[in-house]
Every structure is written in C-alpha cells, then in structure tokens.
Design a protein around this motif. Structure first.
Motif, PDB file in Angstrom:
ATOM      1  N   TRP A   1     100.621  27.762  23.544  1.00  0.00           N
ATOM      2  CA  TRP A   1     100.101  26.729  24.331  1.00  0.00           C
ATOM      3  C   TRP A   1      99.469  26.660  26.004  1.00  0.00           C
ATOM      4  O   TRP A   1      98.387  25.855  25.624  1.00  0.00           O
TER       5      TRP A   1
ATOM      6  N   ARG B   1      92.750  23.015  32.907  1.00  0.00           N
ATOM      7  CA  ARG B   1      92.748  21.959  33.470  1.00  0.00           C
ATOM      8  C   ARG B   1      93.323  20.834  34.574  1.00  0.00           C
ATOM      9  O   ARG B   1      92.315  19.788  34.896  1.00  0.00           O
TER      10      ARG B   1
ATOM     11  N   VAL C   1     106.706  11.359  29.049  1.00  0.00           N
ATOM     12  CA  VAL C   1     107.766  11.535  27.810  1.00  0.00           C
ATOM     13  C   VAL C   1     106.850  12.487  26.703  1.00  0.00           C
ATOM     14  O   VAL C   1     107.622  12.753  25.910  1.00  0.00           O
ATOM     15  N   ALA C   2     105.827  13.239  26.888  1.00  0.00           N
ATOM     16  CA  ALA C   2     105.440  13.885  26.036  1.00  0.00           C
ATOM     17  C   ALA C   2     104.949  15.633  27.207  1.00  0.00           C
ATOM     18  O   ALA C   2     104.243  16.069  26.829  1.00  0.00           O
ATOM     19  N   ALA C   3     106.292  16.048  27.733  1.00  0.00           N
ATOM     20  CA  ALA C   3     106.209  17.400  28.659  1.00  0.00           C
ATOM     21  C   ALA C   3     105.369  18.291  28.507  1.00  0.00           C
ATOM     22  O   ALA C   3     104.968  19.082  28.939  1.00  0.00           O
TER      23      ALA C   3
ATOM     24  N   HIS D   1     101.507  18.583  33.436  1.00  0.00           N
ATOM     25  CA  HIS D   1     101.989  17.321  34.343  1.00  0.00           C
ATOM     26  C   HIS D   1     103.138  17.068  35.105  1.00  0.00           C
ATOM     27  O   HIS D   1     103.459  16.865  36.327  1.00  0.00           O
TER      28      HIS D   1
ATOM     29  N   SER E   1     110.053  17.418  21.175  1.00  0.00           N
ATOM     30  CA  SER E   1     111.254  18.846  20.831  1.00  0.00           C
ATOM     31  C   SER E   1     111.542  19.906  21.134  1.00  0.00           C
ATOM     32  O   SER E   1     111.298  20.594  22.738  1.00  0.00           O
TER      33      SER E   1
ATOM     34  N   ALA F   1     114.046  13.782  23.765  1.00  0.00           N
ATOM     35  CA  ALA F   1     114.231  12.644  23.528  1.00  0.00           C
ATOM     36  C   ALA F   1     113.106  12.377  22.446  1.00  0.00           C
ATOM     37  O   ALA F   1     111.494  12.353  23.006  1.00  0.00           O
ATOM     38  N   ASP F   2     112.876  11.495  21.004  1.00  0.00           N
ATOM     39  CA  ASP F   2     111.950  10.693  20.707  1.00  0.00           C
ATOM     40  C   ASP F   2     112.012   9.664  21.529  1.00  0.00           C
ATOM     41  O   ASP F   2     112.380   8.824  21.486  1.00  0.00           O
ATOM     42  N   TRP F   3     110.023   9.702  20.312  1.00  0.00           N
ATOM     43  CA  TRP F   3     110.292   8.404  22.212  1.00  0.00           C
ATOM     44  C   TRP F   3     110.509   7.385  20.562  1.00  0.00           C
ATOM     45  O   TRP F   3     110.884   5.980  21.473  1.00  0.00           O
ATOM     46  N   ARG F   4     110.199   7.334  19.577  1.00  0.00           N
ATOM     47  CA  ARG F   4     110.375   6.403  18.847  1.00  0.00           C
ATOM     48  C   ARG F   4     112.360   5.124  18.742  1.00  0.00           C
ATOM     49  O   ARG F   4     112.466   3.871  19.244  1.00  0.00           O
TER      50      ARG F   4
ATOM     51  N   ASN G   1      97.201  14.192  24.681  1.00  0.00           N
ATOM     52  CA  ASN G   1      96.698  13.468  23.307  1.00  0.00           C
ATOM     53  C   ASN G   1      97.945  13.691  22.070  1.00  0.00           C
ATOM     54  O   ASN G   1      98.080  14.010  21.517  1.00  0.00           O
ATOM     55  N   SER G   2      98.280  13.464  22.785  1.00  0.00           N
ATOM     56  CA  SER G   2     100.304  13.310  22.179  1.00  0.00           C
ATOM     57  C   SER G   2     100.736  12.281  21.129  1.00  0.00           C
ATOM     58  O   SER G   2     101.351  12.286  20.027  1.00  0.00           O
TER      59      SER G   2
ATOM     60  N   HIS H   1     100.360  12.148  17.019  1.00  0.00           N
ATOM     61  CA  HIS H   1     101.581  12.206  16.844  1.00  0.00           C
ATOM     62  C   HIS H   1     102.627  12.008  15.802  1.00  0.00           C
ATOM     63  O   HIS H   1     102.920  11.571  14.723  1.00  0.00           O
ATOM     64  N   LEU H   2     102.336  10.158  16.014  1.00  0.00           N
ATOM     65  CA  LEU H   2     102.906   9.646  14.776  1.00  0.00           C
ATOM     66  C   LEU H   2     101.394   8.894  13.782  1.00  0.00           C
ATOM     67  O   LEU H   2     100.833   8.521  14.438  1.00  0.00           O
TER      68      LEU H   2
HETATM   69  N1  SAM Z   1     101.770  16.933  27.240  1.00  0.00           N
HETATM   70  C1  SAM Z   1     101.773  18.233  27.318  1.00  0.00           C
HETATM   71  C2  SAM Z   1     100.092  18.176  27.514  1.00  0.00           C
HETATM   72  O1  SAM Z   1      99.837  17.632  28.004  1.00  0.00           O
HETATM   73  O2  SAM Z   1      99.534  19.622  27.082  1.00  0.00           O
HETATM   74  C3  SAM Z   1     101.595  17.682  25.479  1.00  0.00           C
HETATM   75  C4  SAM Z   1     100.774  17.774  24.698  1.00  0.00           C
HETATM   76  S1  SAM Z   1     101.492  18.423  23.249  1.00  0.00           S
HETATM   77  C5  SAM Z   1      99.299  17.194  22.221  1.00  0.00           C
HETATM   78  C6  SAM Z   1     102.392  16.698  22.179  1.00  0.00           C
HETATM   79  C7  SAM Z   1     103.495  16.690  22.754  1.00  0.00           C
HETATM   80  O3  SAM Z   1     104.436  16.221  22.608  1.00  0.00           O
HETATM   81  C8  SAM Z   1     104.315  17.825  22.577  1.00  0.00           C
HETATM   82  O4  SAM Z   1     105.768  18.660  23.084  1.00  0.00           O
HETATM   83  C9  SAM Z   1     105.443  17.389  20.964  1.00  0.00           C
HETATM   84  O5  SAM Z   1     106.663  17.706  21.517  1.00  0.00           O
HETATM   85  C10 SAM Z   1     105.243  16.038  21.634  1.00  0.00           C
HETATM   86  N2  SAM Z   1     105.815  14.875  20.869  1.00  0.00           N
HETATM   87  C11 SAM Z   1     105.519  14.469  19.816  1.00  0.00           C
HETATM   88  N3  SAM Z   1     106.380  13.862  19.059  1.00  0.00           N
HETATM   89  C12 SAM Z   1     106.958  13.454  19.868  1.00  0.00           C
HETATM   90  C13 SAM Z   1     107.696  12.381  19.652  1.00  0.00           C
HETATM   91  N4  SAM Z   1     108.031  11.260  18.547  1.00  0.00           N
HETATM   92  N5  SAM Z   1     108.660  11.742  20.435  1.00  0.00           N
HETATM   93  C14 SAM Z   1     108.690  12.545  21.478  1.00  0.00           C
HETATM   94  N6  SAM Z   1     107.726  13.778  21.361  1.00  0.00           N
HETATM   95  C15 SAM Z   1     106.944  14.189  21.005  1.00  0.00           C
END
Ligand code: SAM
Length: 264
Positions: free
Chosen positions: A35, A44, A67-69, A74, A91, A114-117, A135-136, A139-140
C-alpha cells in the motif's frame, strides 16, 4: 471480526461481491505491504500540500480522529504538524502497519480498532475533527451502512466539529468521462490503478505492481451529490466540496472530491 487471510478471495463471481464487511479480507498483508508503494508518501505529501492542515487550522481544530488510518499517512502528517491525533481503522492489519510506520518516524500512535458503523462503542471521546481520507468511505456497499457510519462520525464530533471525507470522482467514471487508462494522483510511479468493472453499485479496481503482483478492491461508486445529501441528512449544516484541493473546478476534471462537512 474476521481474520485477514493470506490471499484475496472473491469466489467464483467477483462481481457479485458487494459487501461492507469485505474490506476486512481485501486488505490482506501482501496488499497492505504494497500500500505504501501504491500511495507513495513523498509524492502524496507533495500533491496534498498543506490542504488538510489548513482546513483544520482554519476551523481551530486541535483534536483529530483519523477513522480510516490505513498505513498511517495522515495520522503521521497531522502529528508532525502539531495536532493531537487518535488513529482508528477497522482492519487490524492496517492498524499494525500504521503503528509500525509511525514508530519508524519516531511517533507512538494512539490506536483504536473500530469499524465506523460501531465507532462509538470503542471511541468515547469528543473530537474537533474526524478525517476519513484516501477514498475509504467507498468501502460501504449498503446505504444503511453509510448512514450509520456518518451518524457515528457526527456523534463523536464536538458541537462545532468538522468531518473531512474524500472520494474518488466516480461521477466521471460512471458517466464515461475519463479514460479507463487514466492514472490516479495518489499512486506511486510503479503502480497502476485501473477500473476493471463499473456499474451503478460496483467499481472493481485492479492495482498492479511492478513486481507482477496484483490486487483488487470492490467499491461502491459514490456520486458526489449523493454523499453531500447523506451528510446533510445526518445533520451536517454545511458541506463544502473541493476538487483535487481546489475550491473551483470543472465537474469532470478532478480525480478526487474532498467534502468538509460542518456540524454547526
Ligand atoms: N486513509 C488511508 C489512506 O489514505 O491511505 C487508507 C485508505 S484505504 C483505501 C481504506 C481504509 O478504510 C482501510 O484501511 C480499511 O481498513 C478502512 N475501512 C474500510 N471500511 C471500514 C469500516 N467499515 N470501518 C473501519 N475502517 C474501514
């Protein structure tokens, strides 16, 4: 939560996989290791400049929840700019990588799995800002999940907090205004990110690396106006959207949209 396996597995019909839980299995170790090569931290940092730092400072934000490390890009940038940062991700593989990346740069991340939900089951503090970048949110796959996640982000913000959430410009892709061969801004030079399949509820991307390895992500193609509407519907009062970090842009041009959603 499911444990990550060592190989991506989309079964016999990859286009049928449209599931908000799938990210857990998509970010297997081999992909996570790649990644950083994919996003190329230096390129970046240059592309983004001070955009997020300025957005946060303009609003007087000090305490930020990422929340989406992912691998921690970042979180580390903001720590180094003097913000108080908490780093979350659903994850465990990503969180471990983020922790390790930060440690190598001399930081100890405060991490939350933590899952966002169900964010507020694990996060009990209030924040000036929540960031959900790279672009996290894509994933939903279910609207209910998107509403639930946004409501959880809203709830963890102080009364005047801001949510900063970005997304790929899927409108251009859905409306066939970009070439499938287009390369996206936050990729390293040796990586190709290409849409393999796009329909109204699936964007399946293939990420190919210089060593011949390839991974996929099955994502929901978010339209910009739809995300803005959801944000308003969960209670955000004002949503400003930037295109590739600019306030003014032509709709088809940007790779990414960045929404800054204010609570008050
Ligand atoms: N923000 C980082 C970046 O810009 O490089 C990571 C982006 S990566 C595309 C998406 C991240 O969102 C992943 O680390 C994934 O585990 C997390 N993610 C996806 N769905 C999620 C959820 N429902 N709850 C928590 N994390 C989630």
């Amino acid at each position: 939560m499911q444990q990550p396996s060592t190989r991506q597995d989309y079964g016999s019909d990859p286009l049928a996989v449209r599931d908000s839980e799938k990210y857990q299995e998509e970010y297997i170790e081999g992909f996570v290791d790649k990644w950083d090569e994919l996003i190329d931290w230096d390129a970046r940092a240059q592309a983004e400049g001070q955009f997020f730092i300025e957005q946060l400072r303009e609003r007087g934000a000090k305490k930020v929840l990422d929340v989406a490390a992912g691998t921690g890009f970042h979180s580390v940038q903001l720590l180094e700019a003097g913000f108080e940062v908490t780093t979350a991700d659903g994850s465990p593989v990503m969180l471990a990588k983020a922790f390790e990346n930060a440690r190598r740069r001399g930081h100890i991340l405060r991490t939350v799995h933590a899952d966002w939900r169900w964010l507020n089951q694990s996060v009990h503090d209030l924040y000036d800002a929540v960031i959900c970048l790279g672009n996290s949110f894509t994933h939903l796959h279910e609207e209910l999940d998107r509403r639930k996640a946004l409501a959880e982000f809203y709830a963890t913000l102080r009364h005047d907090g801001v949510l900063i959430l970005d997304q790929r410009n899927y409108d251009a892709l859905l409306d066939h205004q970009v070439q499938p061969t287009h390369n996206y801004y936050y990729c390293g030079d040796n990586v190709r990110a290409e849409p393999e399949h796009v329909d109204d509820s699936l964007a399946r991307f293939k990420y190919s690396f210089s060593d011949g390895s390839a991974y996929h992500l099955n994502m929901f193609p978010l339209r910009k106006a739809y995300v803005q509407r959801l944000m308003r519907e969960v209670g955000f009062q004002r949503v400003d959207t930037y295109g590739d970090f600019q306030e003014t842009y032509r709709e088809t041009e940007p790779d990414f949209f960045i929404h800054c959603a204010e609570k008050a």
